[in-house]
Design an enzyme around this catalytic site. Structure first.
Site: not given
Ligand code: FPP
Length: 248
Positions: A21, A67, A69
């Site tokens: 996260d 799910t 997301n």
């Molecule tokens: C949460 O951060 C992260 C995600 C929903 C996606 C995670 C994806 C990656 C690390 C890159 C792609 C993955 C792979 C395995 C290649 P957030 O977007 O919720 O962050 P925030 O809470 O700061 O908004």
């Protein structure tokens, strides 16, 4: 009170699960679009997978897309799918060389066909790798996973293949995406939030929880080793008393 080095209670965890996260906030802090944070997050993924393999972890589970997301803006969802596909394509050779097997947790049917095709290819080409299993949780939700398991068990009971009177924990575990794998010993969440967000609800029953303010793109080898070090020093009691566990 004891003086000196803290006592190590545990061996290296067999299974580590991570809620990655903080990508969005990492990018926003730099006045860049959210996808810039996800891109930087892929570099952390590479480094953590490599480190996990180096230190002898058997299973590493990364929560890459829940799910929930699917409800994000279309632009962000398609950007994440593109990143995922290019990560899988670029890592395939490294995975095979490092003996890492890819496994997917979640509802693959909801993923775009081009991502599913690459996933199928990487899963097939790494299927005989035994050094470490990398679970990517994609379109994954813990409650949804449990509903799927209950449906399957009910179907088997109805068909007379199982007797509901004898259903036990092992049958539930055996019908989850993680069937046959050890439960997570350590669950890490980066980015400062203190919740499970529908991740491995059944499997994480006895996981040690480790929360850090560090945002995922800044979570690299050293930060991962710090989390492992904290785990080594935790006393796991599984409902018993400290004296029972230490035998003192
Ligand atoms: C949460 O951060 C992260 C995600 C929903 C996606 C995670 C994806 C990656 C690390 C890159 C792609 C993955 C792979 C395995 C290649 P957030 O977007 O919720 O962050 P925030 O809470 O700061 O908004």
């Amino acid at each position: 009170m004891s003086v000196g080095a803290p006592e190590q209670h545990n061996p290296v965890p067999r299974h580590v699960a991570i809620i990655m996260d903080g990508n969005g906030r990492w990018a926003e802090q730099r006045h860049r679009p959210r996808l810039f944070g996800h891109k930087a997050g892929v570099d952390s993924v590479r480094e953590i997978v490599e480190t996990a393999r180096e230190i002898g972890i058997e299973v590493l589970t990364l929560y890459a897309f829940s799910t929930e997301n699917w409800g994000r803006p279309t632009f962000e969802v398609s950007g994440l799918m593109t990143l995922l596909k290019s990560y899988l394509q670029s890592e395939l050779r490294t995975m095979v060389r490092n003996d890492v097997r890819l496994h997917c947790l979640g509802d693959q049917d909801r993923l775009p066909e081009d991502v599913r095709a690459v996933l199928r290819q990487v899963i097939a080409e790494t299927s005989s790798c035994r050094g470490m299993t990398l679970n990517l949780a994609l379109s994954y939700g813990g409650r949804c996973e449990l509903v799927g398991a209950v449906r399957e068990l009910a179907r088997k009971c109805q068909q007379g293949l199982l007797d509901w009177n004898t259903l036990a924990e092992a049958e539930i575990s055996g019908h989850l995406f993680t069937a046959g794998q050890p439960d997570p010993d350590l669950l890490i969440r980066t980015g400062g939030e203190h919740r499970l967000s529908n991740f491995l609800l059944w499997q994480a029953s006895y996981a040690e929880l480790y929360f850090t303010e560090i945002r995922w793109p800044d979570f690299r080898k050293q930060q991962f080793l710090d989390a492992i070090q904290t785990f080594l020093l935790r006393q796991r009691r599984f409902g018993q008393t400290g004296a029972q566990v230490t035998g003192e």
